[in-house]
Enzyme design. Sequence first.
Site, PDB file in Angstrom:
ATOM      1  N   CYS A 192      -3.130  -3.516   6.890  1.00 25.50           N
ATOM      2  CA  CYS A 192      -2.835  -3.908   8.273  1.00 25.50           C
ATOM      3  C   CYS A 192      -3.005  -2.723   9.207  1.00 25.50           C
ATOM      4  CB  CYS A 192      -1.422  -4.469   8.376  1.00 25.50           C
ATOM      5  SG  CYS A 192      -0.139  -3.204   8.323  1.00 25.50           S
ATOM      6  N   GLY A 211       6.550 -40.246  -4.361  1.00 17.86           N
ATOM      7  CA  GLY A 211       5.863 -40.918  -5.433  1.00 17.86           C
ATOM      8  C   GLY A 211       4.429 -41.286  -5.080  1.00 17.86           C
ATOM      9  N   ARG A 266       8.771 -24.351  -6.193  1.00 17.82           N
ATOM     10  CA  ARG A 266       9.498 -24.757  -4.983  1.00 17.82           C
ATOM     11  C   ARG A 266       9.953 -23.553  -4.174  1.00 17.82           C
ATOM     12  NH1 ARG A 266      13.453 -29.142  -7.891  1.00 17.82           N
ATOM     13  NH2 ARG A 266      11.994 -30.902  -7.944  1.00 17.82           N
ATOM     14  N   GLU A 271       0.812  -1.226   0.000  1.00 16.40           N
ATOM     15  CA  GLU A 271       0.000   0.000   0.000  1.00 16.40           C
ATOM     16  C   GLU A 271       0.843   1.273   0.000  1.00 16.40           C
ATOM     17  OE1 GLU A 271      -0.286  -2.659   1.952  1.00 16.40           O
ATOM     18  OE2 GLU A 271      -2.299  -2.896   2.790  1.00 16.40           O
ATOM     19  N   ASP A 331      15.199 -42.063  -7.835  1.00 15.61           N
ATOM     20  CA  ASP A 331      15.507 -40.849  -8.610  1.00 15.61           C
ATOM     21  C   ASP A 331      16.646 -40.040  -8.006  1.00 15.61           C
ATOM     22  OD1 ASP A 331      13.318 -41.608 -10.043  1.00 15.61           O
ATOM     23  OD2 ASP A 331      12.020 -39.957  -9.424  1.00 15.61           O
ATOM     24  N   ARG A 374      16.183 -24.192  -8.495  1.00 16.09           N
ATOM     25  CA  ARG A 374      17.354 -23.766  -9.255  1.00 16.09           C
ATOM     26  C   ARG A 374      16.988 -22.894 -10.445  1.00 16.09           C
ATOM     27  NH1 ARG A 374      17.617 -29.015  -8.502  1.00 16.09           N
ATOM     28  NH2 ARG A 374      17.496 -29.619 -10.691  1.00 16.09           N
TER      29      ARG A 374
HETATM   30  N1  LIG Z   1       6.520 -38.065 -12.449  1.00 15.97           N
HETATM   31  C1  LIG Z   1       6.656 -37.612 -11.236  1.00 15.97           C
HETATM   32  O1  LIG Z   1       6.254 -36.480 -10.919  1.00 15.97           O
HETATM   33  C2  LIG Z   1       7.291 -38.491 -10.188  1.00 15.97           C
HETATM   34  C3  LIG Z   1       7.499 -37.951  -8.930  1.00 15.97           C
HETATM   35  C4  LIG Z   1       8.042 -38.764  -7.953  1.00 15.97           C
HETATM   36  C5  LIG Z   1       8.336 -40.093  -8.222  1.00 15.97           C
HETATM   37  N2  LIG Z   1       8.150 -40.582  -9.451  1.00 15.97           N
HETATM   38  C6  LIG Z   1       8.434 -41.997  -9.711  1.00 15.97           C
HETATM   39  O2  LIG Z   1       7.643 -42.764  -8.801  1.00 15.97           O
HETATM   40  C7  LIG Z   1       8.321 -43.961  -8.442  1.00 15.97           C
HETATM   41  C8  LIG Z   1       8.327 -44.131  -6.936  1.00 15.97           C
HETATM   42  O3  LIG Z   1       7.028 -44.048  -6.451  1.00 15.97           O
HETATM   43  P1  LIG Z   1       6.445 -45.120  -5.470  1.00 15.97           P
HETATM   44  O4  LIG Z   1       4.971 -44.941  -5.427  1.00 15.97           O
HETATM   45  O5  LIG Z   1       6.960 -46.452  -5.863  1.00 15.97           O
HETATM   46  O6  LIG Z   1       7.113 -44.801  -4.071  1.00 15.97           O
HETATM   47  P2  LIG Z   1       7.165 -43.490  -3.099  1.00 15.97           P
HETATM   48  O7  LIG Z   1       5.812 -42.989  -2.807  1.00 15.97           O
HETATM   49  O8  LIG Z   1       8.195 -42.540  -3.567  1.00 15.97           O
HETATM   50  O9  LIG Z   1       7.779 -44.147  -1.850  1.00 15.97           O
HETATM   51  C9  LIG Z   1       7.032 -44.800  -0.958  1.00 15.97           C
HETATM   52  C10 LIG Z   1       7.678 -44.415   0.341  1.00 15.97           C
HETATM   53  O10 LIG Z   1       6.778 -43.745   1.152  1.00 15.97           O
HETATM   54  C11 LIG Z   1       6.732 -44.417   2.369  1.00 15.97           C
HETATM   55  N3  LIG Z   1       5.374 -44.386   2.865  1.00 15.97           N
HETATM   56  C12 LIG Z   1       4.289 -44.895   2.292  1.00 15.97           C
HETATM   57  N4  LIG Z   1       3.212 -44.725   3.060  1.00 15.97           N
HETATM   58  C13 LIG Z   1       3.637 -44.090   4.150  1.00 15.97           C
HETATM   59  C14 LIG Z   1       2.996 -43.657   5.323  1.00 15.97           C
HETATM   60  N5  LIG Z   1       1.692 -43.842   5.522  1.00 15.97           N
HETATM   61  N6  LIG Z   1       3.711 -43.026   6.242  1.00 15.97           N
HETATM   62  C15 LIG Z   1       5.036 -42.847   6.056  1.00 15.97           C
HETATM   63  N7  LIG Z   1       5.687 -43.242   4.972  1.00 15.97           N
HETATM   64  C16 LIG Z   1       4.997 -43.864   4.020  1.00 15.97           C
HETATM   65  C17 LIG Z   1       7.182 -45.845   2.072  1.00 15.97           C
HETATM   66  O11 LIG Z   1       7.771 -46.476   3.142  1.00 15.97           O
HETATM   67  P3  LIG Z   1       7.837 -48.090   3.275  1.00 15.97           P
HETATM   68  O12 LIG Z   1       8.133 -48.635   1.920  1.00 15.97           O
HETATM   69  O13 LIG Z   1       8.966 -48.300   4.236  1.00 15.97           O
HETATM   70  O14 LIG Z   1       6.494 -48.467   3.816  1.00 15.97           O
HETATM   71  C18 LIG Z   1       8.204 -45.614   1.019  1.00 15.97           C
HETATM   72  O15 LIG Z   1       9.466 -45.320   1.590  1.00 15.97           O
HETATM   73  C19 LIG Z   1       9.696 -43.843  -9.030  1.00 15.97           C
HETATM   74  O16 LIG Z   1       9.755 -44.657 -10.181  1.00 15.97           O
HETATM   75  C20 LIG Z   1       9.831 -42.393  -9.422  1.00 15.97           C
HETATM   76  O17 LIG Z   1      10.641 -42.250 -10.546  1.00 15.97           O
HETATM   77  C21 LIG Z   1       7.643 -39.811 -10.451  1.00 15.97           C
END
Ligand SMILES: NC(=O)c1ccc[n+]([C@@H]2O[C@H](COP(=O)([O-])OP(=O)(O)OC[C@H]3O[C@@H](n4cnc5c(N)ncnc54)[C@H](OP(=O)(O)O)[C@@H]3O)[C@@H](O)[C@H]2O)c1
Length: 358
Positions: free
Chosen positions: A76, A292, A185, A53, A201, A208
């Site tokens: 404010c 993920g 971010r 303002e 990954d 960045r």
């Molecule tokens: N395109 C995109 O934007 C993108 C982004 C990210 C990732 N990715 C891809 O996604 C894949 C990985 O994904 P994902 O689904 O397999 O795994 P993720 O969600 O990255 O990993 C699962 C993790 O979350 C933990 N987790 C799950 N539930 C939980 C809870 N209730 N409380 C605390 N921790 C919890 C699990 O622990 P536990 O296993 O010990 O239970 C595990 O360590 C990779 O291939 C990656 O390249 C793509």
Amino acid sequence: VDERAAMTLALELAWRGWGRVHPNPLVGAVVLSGDGRVVGEGWHAEFGGRHAEPIALEAAGDRARGATLVVTLEPCNHQGKQPPCTDVVLAAGVRRVVAAVPDPNPDASGGAARLAGQGLEVRIGLEREAAEAQNAIFLHRFRETARPFVALKLATSLDHRIADAAGQSRWISGESARAYVHWLRAGFDAVGVGGRTARVDDPSLTARGPLVPRVPPRRVVFDPSADLGTELDLVRTAHEVPTIVLASVDARTANLRRLALAGVAVHQAGSLEDGLALLRREGIGSLLVEGGGRLVGALLARDLVDRYYWVQSPLWLGDRGVPATADVPSVPIARTDRWKVVERRALGEDTLLVLDRR
Ligand SMILES: NC(=O)c1ccc[n+]([C@@H]2O[C@H](COP(=O)([O-])OP(=O)(O)OC[C@H]3O[C@@H](n4cnc5c(N)ncnc54)[C@H](OP(=O)(O)O)[C@@H]3O)[C@@H](O)[C@H]2O)c1
């Protein structure tokens, strides 16, 4: 321009503070002369710096007398790092004040009432939805104190897969979407991923882009077993980029110790809710979760997500690709919530959809 167009301009100006003003709000202001000309513009550019303002009113100078001040947040009414904006507004001789959202901060609110008490016309609520969406992180802090504002960001295929059958996700989205994510971010206190994403990954999760955040986001890895390898870049750079691992209460002590020695802040929590509460107590008011699918599914299943930044890319990955959400309970159409579209725009060949839970 009319008041609505001036508010739209003020909202655009406010974005210039993204990454620089949080945890304070984004604010933009426009001074509108009696004949509908924009005679002053201002925005809150830096945490602790001047408010929108006074900057807009100073730019308007004498033309502020009898004019309308259009601002995205109620002016404010308190002495903080800056003097109360209400004083400046009164001194400038403005006739009318139009604000989008009331100030939720109990210490700073009361500006509208004070100005109205001094004989100014005051209207609150113009473009309120857009302004609330813009300042969702700031507003969340006053509405919900248990956990941070939680947003998801995923880049998915048309069939809502985040990686191919081999787990490869680089790159689903194009360059402009990735540039957008660096900008995004910069406005969050922390960026989080699941443990498997961290392993597969080894993402850097830093901002960045050209926008340098005032406080770089911390990194959070949700990894119940806490057995992230110390050879991961994510762990090796923990001394430069503050990194938190949220482990379960029965993670092995040796794992916790190994990560702590590497400079990681290790915390244990009994549930996702407790983990998020812990992050909030650590000063994290906003968390951007970038996957993920299993972590995202767990957050969705527990209703812990406030916003979804969905980057949709024009490719198919098929049934064996990694699903963007895993284990989310089924809901009949009649009982499911419809999320609200806050923004929809093209990022190169990709499409950005920003959706808020109601
Ligand atoms: N395109 C995109 O934007 C993108 C982004 C990210 C990732 N990715 C891809 O996604 C894949 C990985 O994904 P994902 O689904 O397999 O795994 P993720 O969600 O990255 O990993 C699962 C993790 O979350 C933990 N987790 C799950 N539930 C939980 C809870 N209730 N409380 C605390 N921790 C919890 C699990 O622990 P536990 O296993 O010990 O239970 C595990 O360590 C990779 O291939 C990656 O390249 C793509």
